[in-house]
Design an enzyme around this catalytic site. Structure first.
Site, PDB file in Angstrom:
ATOM      1  CB  SER A 104      -0.790  -0.035   1.353  1.00  0.00           C
ATOM      2  OG  SER A 104      -0.056   0.038   2.467  1.00  0.00           O
ATOM      3  CG  HIS A 149     -37.716  25.287 -17.952  1.00  0.00           C
ATOM      4  ND1 HIS A 149     -38.193  24.278 -17.621  1.00  0.00           N
ATOM      5  CD2 HIS A 149     -38.424  26.310 -17.158  1.00  0.00           C
ATOM      6  CE1 HIS A 149     -39.330  24.421 -16.856  1.00  0.00           C
ATOM      7  NE2 HIS A 149     -39.230  25.555 -16.576  1.00  0.00           N
ATOM      8  CB  SER A 186      -8.787  23.396 -32.866  1.00  0.00           C
ATOM      9  OG  SER A 186      -8.768  22.675 -34.151  1.00  0.00           O
ATOM     10  CE  LYS A 207     -13.739  25.586 -31.485  1.00  0.00           C
ATOM     11  NZ  LYS A 207     -13.981  24.221 -31.689  1.00  0.00           N
ATOM     12  CG  ASN A 261     -11.819  24.738 -28.260  1.00  0.00           C
ATOM     13  OD1 ASN A 261     -12.663  25.336 -28.886  1.00  0.00           O
ATOM     14  ND2 ASN A 261     -11.036  23.771 -28.806  1.00  0.00           N
ATOM     15  CD  GLU A 274     -14.877  21.785 -23.346  1.00  0.00           C
ATOM     16  OE1 GLU A 274     -14.567  20.878 -23.970  1.00  0.00           O
ATOM     17  OE2 GLU A 274     -14.813  22.894 -24.059  1.00  0.00           O
ATOM     18  CE1 TYR A 289      -7.119  -2.961   7.502  1.00  0.00           C
ATOM     19  CE2 TYR A 289      -6.509  -4.838   6.925  1.00  0.00           C
ATOM     20  CZ  TYR A 289      -6.367  -3.828   6.552  1.00  0.00           C
ATOM     21  OH  TYR A 289      -5.804  -2.928   5.622  1.00  0.00           O
ATOM     22  CE  LYS A 293      -3.256   3.552   2.776  1.00  0.00           C
ATOM     23  NZ  LYS A 293      -4.120   2.313   3.060  1.00  0.00           N
TER      24      LYS A 293
HETATM   25  N1  ARG Z   1      -1.053  -1.535   4.762  1.00  0.00           N
HETATM   26  C1  ARG Z   1      -2.546  -1.352   5.251  1.00  0.00           C
HETATM   27  C2  ARG Z   1      -3.088  -0.172   4.796  1.00  0.00           C
HETATM   28  O1  ARG Z   1      -2.388   0.606   4.301  1.00  0.00           O
HETATM   29  C3  ARG Z   1      -2.479  -1.493   7.051  1.00  0.00           C
HETATM   30  C4  ARG Z   1      -1.973  -2.624   7.414  1.00  0.00           C
HETATM   31  C5  ARG Z   1      -3.264  -3.481   7.992  1.00  0.00           C
HETATM   32  N2  ARG Z   1      -3.185  -4.657   8.674  1.00  0.00           N
HETATM   33  C6  ARG Z   1      -2.848  -5.812   8.270  1.00  0.00           C
HETATM   34  N3  ARG Z   1      -2.857  -6.647   9.039  1.00  0.00           N
HETATM   35  N4  ARG Z   1      -2.376  -5.885   7.152  1.00  0.00           N
HETATM   36  O2  ARG Z   1      -4.111   0.039   4.780  1.00  0.00           O
END
Ligand code: ARG
Length: 441
Positions: free
Chosen positions: A23, A156, A278, A284, A286, A291, A318, A326
Site C-alpha cells: 500500500s 429551463h 484546435s 478556435k 476552447n 470542460e 479488519y 486510498k
Molecule cells: N497496509 C495497510 C493499509 O495501508 C495497513 C495494514 C493493515 N493490517 C494488516 N494486517 N495488513 O491500509
C-alpha cells in the site's frame, strides 16, 4: 522487501503478490500522520510504564529524526522496499536507534495504526479543500463586484427575468459555503473517536491509556468499540461524498461558463491562460478548463461508488479490502483540489461583457412578470394581469418589438389601468431596485 512479519512463513512471497499487497504507493502520503501517531503512542507507553522512559525517549527522538529527514528529502520513502508506510517508519526507526525501536509496536496493531493515520490525514485533506473553497469564493465575489451589470436569468435555459451578474455568481458561493460546512461537520464527527489502542480488533492486555493518546492527537475520546474502531471508514465515504457534491457544484458552474463563452452567448471571454486551441481549426479557442472540471465530476462520483462498494461486504473487523480506501479517496481529493484551483483561475481571469448581457435582456420579454406586478399594484387581480401581459407579448411578437416599445395607447387597449408610469416599471435598471430585488445588487 523488508516486512514486519515472517516468523511463521517458510516460503517466499510471490513477486507480483508483493506489489499487489503493497500500500506504499499511496500510503506513503500518510508518513507525517504515521509518525505523529507513533510519537503519541510511544509517549503513552512510557508514561504507563509499559516500556522504559529511556526507550520511550529514544523512540520519540528517532521518530522526530525520521520526520526531519523525510521532510528534507534525506530519507526517501522508496517503493518496492517496504510493504507499507508503517513498515517504513518502524524499520527505519530500528535501523537508527536499535533495540528500542522494536518496542514501539507494543500494544498496537497496524489495524488501529492505519485507522488513526487515515483520520489524521483526512482532517488535513478536508482543511486543504476548505482553503481552496474560500479562495474560489473570494474570486467569485470579486468578479461579481467588479462587474455590476444585469443579465438574463434563465429557467429551463429560456430567458426568464433580469438578474444581476453578481447574484448569479453568488449563487455558486452559497453552494460552496454549504460544502465547507459539510466538510466541517464530517471532520467534527470523525474527530470524536480515536481508534488508537483498539489493537488488531480486541484491545490489548497491556494497561494502556487510550484517553492520553486520543487527547494528544486531537480527538475527543477513545473509540467505544474496538471492532468498529479499527474498521470504521464512514468518514472517508462521507468526505468523498462531500467532494462529489463540490464537483457537482463545480460542474454546474463549468456548464454556465461554457455556455457564457460560446459565441451564442458571448457573456464572458476566458483568458488564454485557461483556454486551449484546435490543431486543425485555427480560429478556435476552447474552454477546456471548464470542460475538464465537468468531466472530473464523473471520476469523483466513481470514487464514491468505489468506496461505498468496497465497504459494503466487509465482515468485522479488519479485512485487506480496506487498504484500497486510498485508491478511492486520494484521487478524489486530488481532483477536487485541482478543480477548485482551476475554477478559481478561470473566474479570476475571465473578461465579462456587460453590453452583451444587456443586449440579451432586451429580447425575450424578461420584464413581462414586472408588468404583471405593475397591473396588480393598480388593482388588477394577478391571474387577470398574467393573461393581459400574455396578450401584450403576443402583440409584441407580431410586431417584432419589446413590451417597452409598445405605445401607451396600445397598452391601454389591453388594460385601461395602465398609465404613463408603466415605462418606469418596464425599465430593467429601475425594477431591479424594487421590492426584494434590491438584494441582488
Ligand atoms: N497496509 C495497510 C493499509 O495501508 C495497513 C495494514 C493493515 N493490517 C494488516 N494486517 N495488513 O491500509
Amino acid at each position: 522487501m523488508a516486512n514486519l512479519w515472517g516468523g511463521r512463513f517458510q516460503g517466499a512471497e510471490d513477486e507480483q503478490m508483493k506489489r499487489f499487497n503493497s500500500s506504499l504507493p499511496l500510503g506513503k502520503r500518510y508518513w507525517k500522520e504515521d509518525i505523529t501517531g507513533s510519537i503519541a503512542h510511544a509517549r503513552m507507553l512510557g508514561a504507563c510504564g509499559i516500556i522504559s522512559k529511556d526507550d520511550a525517549e529514544s523512540i520519540i527522538e528517532g521518530l522526530k529524526g525520521i520526520m526531519a529527514d523525510v521532510e528534507s528529502g534525506a530519507l526517501p520513502i522508496t517503493e518496492g522496499e517496504y510493504e507499507d508506510i508503517h513498515s517504513f517508519v518502524e524499520l527505519n526507526l530500528t535501523r537508527r536507534i536499535g533495540e528500542a525501536g522494536k518496542r514501539l509496536h507494543t500494544a498496537r496493531s497496524r489495524n488501529d495504526q492505519v485507522a488513526v493515520d487515515t483520520k489524521l490525514y483526512a482532517r488535513h485533506a478536508a482543511a486543504a479543500v476548505e482553503d481552496k473553497l474560500d479562495a474560489l469564493c473570494t474570486a467569485l465575489v470579486k468578479a461579481g463586484s467588479d462587474n455590476p451589470c444585469l443579465m438574463p436569468g434563465y429557467t429551463h435555459l429560456q430567458r426568464a427575468q433580469a438578474v444581476t451578474f453578481k447574484h448569479t455568481l453568488m449563487a455558486f458561493c452559497e453552494m460552496f459555503r454549504r460544502d465547507k460546512k459539510r466538510l466541517n461537520n464530517a471532520v467534527e464527527l470523525m474527530m470524536e473517536d480515536c481508534p488508537l489502542g483498539c489493537g488488531a480488533l480486541a484491545g490489548t492486555t497491556h494497561p494502556i491509556d487510550r484517553a492520553m493518546t486520543a487527547k494528544e492527537l486531537g480527538f475527543k475520546q477513545p473509540c467505544a468499540n474496538f471492532l468498529d474502531g479499527i474498521s470504521d471508514r464512514d468518514y472517508l465515504c462521507e468526505l468523498v461524498f462531500d467532494f462529489a457534491m463540490i464537483l457537482m457544484h463545480l460542474s454546474r458552474l463549468s456548464e454556465s461558463v461554457i455556455l457564457w463563452c460560446s459565441q451564442e452567448f458571448h457573456f464572458v471571454t476566458l483568458s488564454d491562460a485557461y483556454s486551449t486551441g484546435s490543431s486543425i481549426m485555427p480560429q478556435k479557442k476552447n474552454p477546456d478548463s471548464a470542460e475538464l472540471i465537468r468531466g472530473c465530476s464523473g471520476l469523483v462520483y466513481g470514487s464514491l461508488m468505489a468506496i461505498l462498494t468496497e465497504m459494503k461486504g466487509i465482515p468485522l473487523a479488519y479485512n485487506k479490502d480496506m487498504q484500497l480506501d486510498k485508491r478511492a479517496f486520494m484521487p478524489a481529493l486530488d481532483d477536487t483540489l485541482m478543480c477548485l484551483e482551476i475554477m478559481r483561475g478561470i473566474i479570476a481571469t475571465m473578461t465579462v461583457h456587460p453590453e452583451a448581457m444587456k443586449k440579451a435582456l432586451k429580447s425575450g420579454f424578461l420584464n413581462a412578470t414586472e408588468l404583471a406586478d405593475y397591473l396588480v399594484k393598480h388593482g388588477v387581480p394577478f391571474r387577470d394581469a398574467h393573461e393581459i401581459v400574455g396578450k401584450a407579448v403576443l402583440l409584441c411578437e407580431d410586431k417584432s418589438c419589446a413590451i417597452e416599445d409598445l405605445p401607451l395607447e396600445e397598452l391601454q387597449k389591453l388594460c385601461p389601468a395602465i398609465g404613463p408610469d408603466v415605462y418606469g416599471q418596464l425599465d430593467y435598471e429601475r425594477t431591479i431596485r424594487l421590492g426584494n430585488k434590491a438584494e441582488m445588487l
